[in-house]
Design a protein around this motif. Structure first.
Motif: not given
Length: 114
Positions: A27-39, A68-82
């Motif tokens: 939901s809009k109020d519950s989405a983690w800001p670190e996740i929307t930023k990484s997106i 998708s490869e770049r996104k996967q690499k970015m996600d792998a190095s982001n502890l909050k995304v993990q």
């Protein structure tokens, strides 16, 4: 700037209580800001997720920097995304045809109104 749409599907565990919790996390109020930023940082301009029973459909509009490869690499190095991904695996399950570790599979467009 050129953009394109990408569509994916993922399944949720078929449990109404878990599905409601999953929906609240998104939901809009519950989405983690670190996740929307990484997106957004990955080149995703817009994202929508729809649900039918326990099947999710995600529509993304991406710019030319997105892969998708770049996104996967970015996600792998982001502890909050993990952390987020680990949390979401409680609710998600791989759709039919997924390989080990896959959960969001690309959809094949079979029709476009011209």
């Amino acid at each position: 700037m050129n953009s394109k749409k990408l569509c994916y599907a993922c399944d949720l565990v078929d449990n109404p209580a878990l599905i409601e919790i999953y929906k609240r996390y998104h939901s809009k109020d519950s989405a983690w800001p670190e996740i929307t930023k990484s997106i957004k940082d990955s080149g995703i301009l817009d994202m929508e997720i729809y649900i039918l029973a326990n099947r999710l459909f995600m529509i993304m509009e991406v710019d030319e920097s997105y892969t998708s490869e770049r996104k996967q690499k970015m996600d792998a190095s982001n502890l909050k995304v993990q952390e987020w991904e680990k949390l979401m695996w409680q609710f998600q399950q791989a759709p039919p045809g997924a390989k080990d570790g896959e959960k969001w599979l690309p959809l094949e467009r079979i029709f476009k109104l011209e």
